[in-house]
Write a protein that holds these residues in place. Structure first.
Motif, short mmCIF file in Angstrom:
data_model
loop_
_atom_site.label_atom_id
_atom_site.label_comp_id
_atom_site.label_asym_id
_atom_site.label_seq_id
_atom_site.Cartn_x
_atom_site.Cartn_y
_atom_site.Cartn_z
N HIS A 4 -17.94 -54.01 -90.65
CA HIS A 4 -17.89 -52.72 -91.33
C HIS A 4 -16.44 -52.44 -91.67
CE1 HIS A 4 -16.41 -50.85 -87.60
NE2 HIS A 4 -17.29 -51.61 -87.00
N LEU A 5 -16.25 -51.59 -92.67
CA LEU A 5 -14.91 -51.29 -93.11
C LEU A 5 -14.22 -50.34 -92.15
CD1 LEU A 5 -15.60 -50.81 -96.94
CD2 LEU A 5 -14.72 -52.84 -95.77
N GLY A 6 -12.88 -50.42 -92.13
CA GLY A 6 -12.10 -49.46 -91.37
C GLY A 6 -11.66 -49.93 -90.00
N SER A 7 -12.15 -51.07 -89.51
CA SER A 7 -11.72 -51.56 -88.21
C SER A 7 -11.71 -53.08 -88.23
CB SER A 7 -12.66 -51.06 -87.09
OG SER A 7 -13.95 -51.57 -87.28
N PRO A 8 -10.79 -53.69 -87.47
CA PRO A 8 -10.74 -55.15 -87.43
C PRO A 8 -11.94 -55.71 -86.68
CG PRO A 8 -9.24 -54.23 -85.82
CD PRO A 8 -9.78 -53.07 -86.62
N PRO A 9 -12.25 -56.97 -86.89
CA PRO A 9 -13.39 -57.56 -86.18
C PRO A 9 -13.10 -57.69 -84.70
CG PRO A 9 -12.13 -59.24 -87.31
CD PRO A 9 -11.54 -57.93 -87.72
N LYS A 10 -14.14 -57.65 -83.90
CA LYS A 10 -13.98 -57.88 -82.47
C LYS A 10 -13.64 -59.34 -82.26
CE LYS A 10 -16.22 -57.38 -78.00
NZ LYS A 10 -17.44 -57.00 -77.27
N GLY A 11 -12.65 -59.60 -81.45
CA GLY A 11 -12.16 -60.96 -81.29
C GLY A 11 -13.03 -61.81 -80.39
N PRO A 12 -12.73 -63.09 -80.32
CA PRO A 12 -13.44 -64.01 -79.43
C PRO A 12 -13.08 -63.72 -77.98
CG PRO A 12 -11.56 -65.07 -80.44
CD PRO A 12 -11.67 -63.73 -81.08
N TYR A 93 -3.13 -62.23 -83.47
CA TYR A 93 -3.86 -61.68 -82.34
C TYR A 93 -4.55 -60.36 -82.67
CZ TYR A 93 -0.51 -57.97 -81.42
OH TYR A 93 0.28 -56.85 -81.52
N SER A 94 -3.99 -59.60 -83.62
CA SER A 94 -4.53 -58.29 -83.95
C SER A 94 -5.75 -58.36 -84.86
CB SER A 94 -3.45 -57.43 -84.63
OG SER A 94 -3.18 -57.91 -85.95
N GLY A 95 -5.92 -59.49 -85.56
CA GLY A 95 -6.99 -59.60 -86.52
C GLY A 95 -6.68 -58.95 -87.85
N VAL A 96 -5.50 -58.37 -87.99
CA VAL A 96 -5.12 -57.69 -89.22
C VAL A 96 -4.47 -58.66 -90.20
CG1 VAL A 96 -3.67 -55.87 -90.21
CG2 VAL A 96 -4.90 -55.47 -88.06
N ARG A 97 -3.59 -59.51 -89.69
CA ARG A 97 -2.91 -60.48 -90.54
C ARG A 97 -3.73 -61.76 -90.56
NH1 ARG A 97 0.57 -57.68 -87.37
NH2 ARG A 97 2.19 -56.47 -88.44
N TYR A 149 0.65 -67.19 -83.60
CA TYR A 149 -0.05 -68.47 -83.45
C TYR A 149 -0.47 -68.64 -81.99
CZ TYR A 149 2.63 -69.72 -87.71
OH TYR A 149 3.20 -69.74 -88.96
N ALA A 150 -1.58 -69.36 -81.80
CA ALA A 150 -2.03 -69.80 -80.46
C ALA A 150 -2.19 -68.65 -79.48
CB ALA A 150 -1.06 -70.84 -79.88
N TRP A 151 -2.54 -67.48 -79.99
CA TRP A 151 -2.64 -66.30 -79.11
C TRP A 151 -3.81 -66.40 -78.13
CZ3 TRP A 151 -7.32 -64.18 -80.32
CH2 TRP A 151 -7.80 -64.39 -81.63
N ALA A 152 -4.80 -67.23 -78.43
CA ALA A 152 -5.94 -67.40 -77.53
C ALA A 152 -5.74 -68.55 -76.55
CB ALA A 152 -7.22 -67.62 -78.34
N MET A 153 -4.63 -69.28 -76.68
CA MET A 153 -4.40 -70.48 -75.88
C MET A 153 -3.29 -70.25 -74.86
SD MET A 153 -6.66 -72.45 -77.11
CE MET A 153 -6.22 -73.95 -76.23
N ARG A 154 -3.29 -71.10 -73.84
CA ARG A 154 -2.26 -71.03 -72.80
C ARG A 154 -1.12 -72.01 -73.07
NH1 ARG A 154 -4.78 -68.14 -68.61
NH2 ARG A 154 -7.05 -68.09 -68.80
N VAL A 213 -1.67 -57.21 -76.35
CA VAL A 213 -3.01 -57.14 -75.75
C VAL A 213 -4.00 -57.68 -76.77
CG1 VAL A 213 -4.79 -55.62 -74.80
CG2 VAL A 213 -2.36 -55.14 -74.37
N LEU A 214 -4.90 -58.54 -76.31
CA LEU A 214 -5.90 -59.12 -77.19
C LEU A 214 -6.94 -58.07 -77.59
CD1 LEU A 214 -6.37 -62.46 -75.24
CD2 LEU A 214 -5.12 -62.14 -77.38
N ARG A 215 -7.69 -58.37 -78.64
CA ARG A 215 -8.66 -57.41 -79.16
C ARG A 215 -9.79 -57.11 -78.19
NH1 ARG A 215 -10.01 -60.54 -84.41
NH2 ARG A 215 -8.56 -62.08 -83.56
N ASN A 216 -10.02 -57.98 -77.24
CA ASN A 216 -11.05 -57.70 -76.24
C ASN A 216 -10.49 -56.97 -75.02
OD1 ASN A 216 -9.57 -59.70 -75.01
ND2 ASN A 216 -11.24 -61.19 -74.87
#
Length: 244
Positions: A4-12, A93-97, A149-154, A213-216
């Motif tokens: 839906h418009l107006g908010s970024p997608p929920k991340g993994p 990480y934000s889902g915006v860019r 980059y690699a925001w979901a990885m260690r 902080v991650l999207r979750n």
């Protein structure tokens, strides 16, 4: 995908589990072997001396793809890894860019969950010809620390192309910039830079805090960067048996 418009997608559901040290070392060896084979050719040496960063990275990508298809390096095969991708568009990480492009991405076919963010990401930088360690940090290391980059990885990787007029001791130059008494470079590691000498070339490992902080709602935790510095004198190395 935006539902839906107006908010970024929920991340993994990151942060994802770290890959094993053995798996990371297989990629170290693959890069070293692919690079060594490129430097055995006049065209490869000419590209290192005067080519653009994109041209050099494309050469490395081609050499890695050929090595992957050949199956000559134990542990690095098409049954285990996907083809190296250059400049894949990813969101931060934000889902915006949505158009962040790490230079090289290598996926592991058995990695779970299956997502384009569960991969090994590399940023590649020329060192020399006016490109300094400061550029390597600000336009490379910082992109991992800030969650581009690699925001979901260690873990992730930095690849430095040591052109003919560069300082061959890149590790010392990097550590000295971070330890400068009055004006240290950004992205200072959390601890002393470590070395892994088990690959065909010495890998430096720096660990960096990540404060976003991650999207979750989860914290990503620190990221360990494996620094590979590739110059003309890196020899072609024979495959070393490695279980994955």
């Amino acid at each position: 995908m935006f539902l839906h418009l107006g908010s970024p997608p929920k991340g993994p559901p990151p942060p994802f589990e770290a890959w094993s040290v053995r798996q990371l070392k297989v990629l170290d060896r693959a890069i070293a072997l692919a690079w060594g084979r490129s430097m055995a050719l006049p065209l490869g040496r000419a590209l290192l001396a005067s080519g653009t960063e994109v041209q050099i990275t494309a050469m490395l990508q081609d050499a890695l793809t050929a090595l992957l298809n050949s199956g000559t390096l134990p542990g690095f095969s098409t049954s285990l890894y996907g083809p190296p991708i250059r400049g894949q568009e990813m969101e931060d990480y934000s889902g915006v860019r949505l158009e962040k492009r790490p230079d090289l991405t290598i996926s592991r076919l058995s990695a779970r969950p299956v997502m384009n963010h569960n991969a090994m990401f590399y940023e590649c930088k020329i060192l020399g010809r006016g490109r300094t360690i400061d550029h390597y940090i600000a336009q490379g290391v910082a992109r991992f620390e800030k969650g581009q980059y690699a925001w979901a990885m260690r873990h992730a990787g930095m690849i430095g192309y040591l052109v003919t007029d560069s300082n061959q001791d890149a590790r010392s130059a990097l550590v000295e910039r971070w330890m400068h008494p009055t004006s240290p470079a950004s992205c200072v590691p959390l601890a002393e830079v470590q070395e892994d000498g088990s690959a065909p070339l010495t890998i430096a490992i720096s660990t960096h805090a990540r404060n976003f902080v991650l999207r979750n709602g989860e914290l990503p935790g620190p990221i360990a960067l494996r620094h590979l510095w590739l110059g003309e004198k890196l020899a072609v190395v024979p495959p070393k048996k490695e279980s994955v």
